[in-house]
Scaffold this active site. Sequence first.
Site, PDB file in Angstrom:
ATOM      1  N   LYS A   1      -0.372  -9.304   1.905  1.00  0.00           N
ATOM      2  CA  LYS A   1       1.417 -11.325   1.299  1.00  0.00           C
ATOM      3  C   LYS A   1       1.335 -12.301   2.186  1.00  0.00           C
ATOM      4  CE  LYS A   1       6.422 -10.456   0.469  1.00  0.00           C
ATOM      5  NZ  LYS A   1       7.194  -9.916   0.125  1.00  0.00           N
TER       6      LYS A   1
ATOM      7  N   SER B   1       9.423  -9.412  -4.194  1.00  0.00           N
ATOM      8  CA  SER B   1       9.058  -9.947  -3.909  1.00  0.00           C
ATOM      9  C   SER B   1       7.763 -10.289  -3.742  1.00  0.00           C
ATOM     10  CB  SER B   1       9.770 -10.615  -2.592  1.00  0.00           C
ATOM     11  OG  SER B   1       9.076 -10.477  -1.859  1.00  0.00           O
TER      12      SER B   1
ATOM     13  N   SER C   1      11.936  -5.001  -1.631  1.00  0.00           N
ATOM     14  CA  SER C   1      10.124  -6.298  -2.444  1.00  0.00           C
ATOM     15  C   SER C   1       9.162  -5.970  -1.479  1.00  0.00           C
ATOM     16  CB  SER C   1      10.939  -7.563  -1.278  1.00  0.00           C
ATOM     17  OG  SER C   1      11.485  -8.400  -1.849  1.00  0.00           O
TER      18      SER C   1
END
Lengths: 481, 95
Positions: free
Chosen positions: A73, A148, A172
């Site tokens: 990420k 997210s 997330s």
Amino acid sequence: MDNLYSLTAGELLGLLDKKTIKPEEIIESVYSRAQSVDKKIKGYLNLDKEKALARAKSLPASGRLRGIPVAIKDNICVEGELTTCASKILRGFKPPYDATVIGKLKSEGAIIFGKTNMDEFAFGSSCENSSYFPTLNPWDTSRIPGGSSGGSAAVVSADEAVMAIGSDTGGSIRQPASLCGVVGMKPTYGRVSRYGLIAFASSLDQIGPFAKDIKDAALLLSVIAGFDEKDSTSVNVPVPDYLGCLKNDVKGMKIGIPKEYFVPGMDKEVEAAAREAIALLKGKGAQVVDVSLPHTEYAVAVYYILATAEASSNLARFDGVQFGYRCEDPANLLDMYERTRGEGFGAEAKRRIILGTYVLSSGYYDAYYLKAQKVRMLIKNDFEQVFKSGCDCILTPTSPTPAFKVGEKSADPLSMYLSDIFTISVNLAGVPALSMPCGFTKSGLPIGMQLIGNFFEEGKLFNAAYTYESNTDWHKRSPEL
Amino acid sequence: MEDKVRYVARLARIKLTDGEVGLFSRQLDGILGYVDKLNRKLDIQGKAPPMSHPHEASNSFRADEVKPSLPPEKVLANAPQKKGDFFKVPRIIEE
């Protein structure tokens, strides 16, 4: 060998062990898969095959992930690689050091493979708040992948990565895992070092694994978990043998079903899938009991006060001085701060900084921030009561609905915030939880269930999840791309 | 609400356009109305101490040892503007 990209890390490690394949072949296969499908999914912000191949040439002699590509990420620092939190304000930022999890992955032979898209600074539940482009759901590209960590979930789901790393502040990791039909875990707060994770809300953030099955998730967590003197909130508790917890046996395990997570009006297909999962585990010998987490209805309110307050403070560092974006021709220092931040942050980041600054400001602190901190304690107490009563884990749906349409909630921040109602309490309490596939809607969208455990009892979650997975085949389905 | 948003944006050092002030004012009204349920519906006088962290908080000390730090050129590599071994910013003290 064809279709290496579709295999799990466990399967690939078996082939590597037998010298049937080489790490370079895995990289070639996964990279060409990404080349062919990421045009549709847009899960990667950056992906560089040559760098991955160069890493494959200098692998340690042995390692638990030797030769396995892992996507990262974009809010986790990788030395010398663009790390932007999908924000314009960090455009061009290349960290001078590795996050602790990246160091651990490298020393176990994992190949850092691309940076994945996300909601800017992890602010969002749909990946639409990326300042670059939205990521789309591999099961239906008119829908969002969740957020997210939407990029990490989508690239694992679409076989563009073997595994991925994400971060979870209010769901997330788990919510996009659920919406993309993969496994994702938020470990106990303090289980994994946050050093090198660009902070959103420091008392809630935790790094965790995305994987195609439970075994891979357990393997990846064993690599990244552990105390780190560089993160004063990491906890010095030994890391158990998670792979040893993978037993297809839940006899005598006590699973709590919280009534607050099964409410009238919830999505019927989601509810049915979760109830069938409960029945399956009961059939395998688990004891299923009704429990209550009475302060659940306050979790979203508590979260959006505390998380934004912490974010407003953490994001003060983006001021145009040391790194990232700076506005053109500032008249003076204040002008530089205000325009740099006004131009560099996206709408949701500004909204959250404003809200967080407001709840911390003089005159409002007691009514909002302090009150939320007290209710947070009540939410944590709810979980402690359930585990004290003898429950080994708690089972709920991960998300109240399957993946929603692109644009469906983007104009209304509150409705977007409410899509996190089943995942937020876990971060407030600090306990671990995982999401795994437990069915599909009639229209073919994945449904996920969440298993929540007591502090540092990730092993029990892997045990229950492995039992469920061994008796179902949802995890074997792949989106058609 | 618009005055509050302008005031808070100033505290947070973010320049907002008039359009953003209007939009955020409406949206924050809605969000604050929602989170105010903590005050409307829940009386917790004395029931719970505030919680700032999942684990019992205590200071975490390490040995005070000299260790290598990042070289200046690596630290400055990301600077929007630099001069020598320094970050360059607009004049701070007005003449």
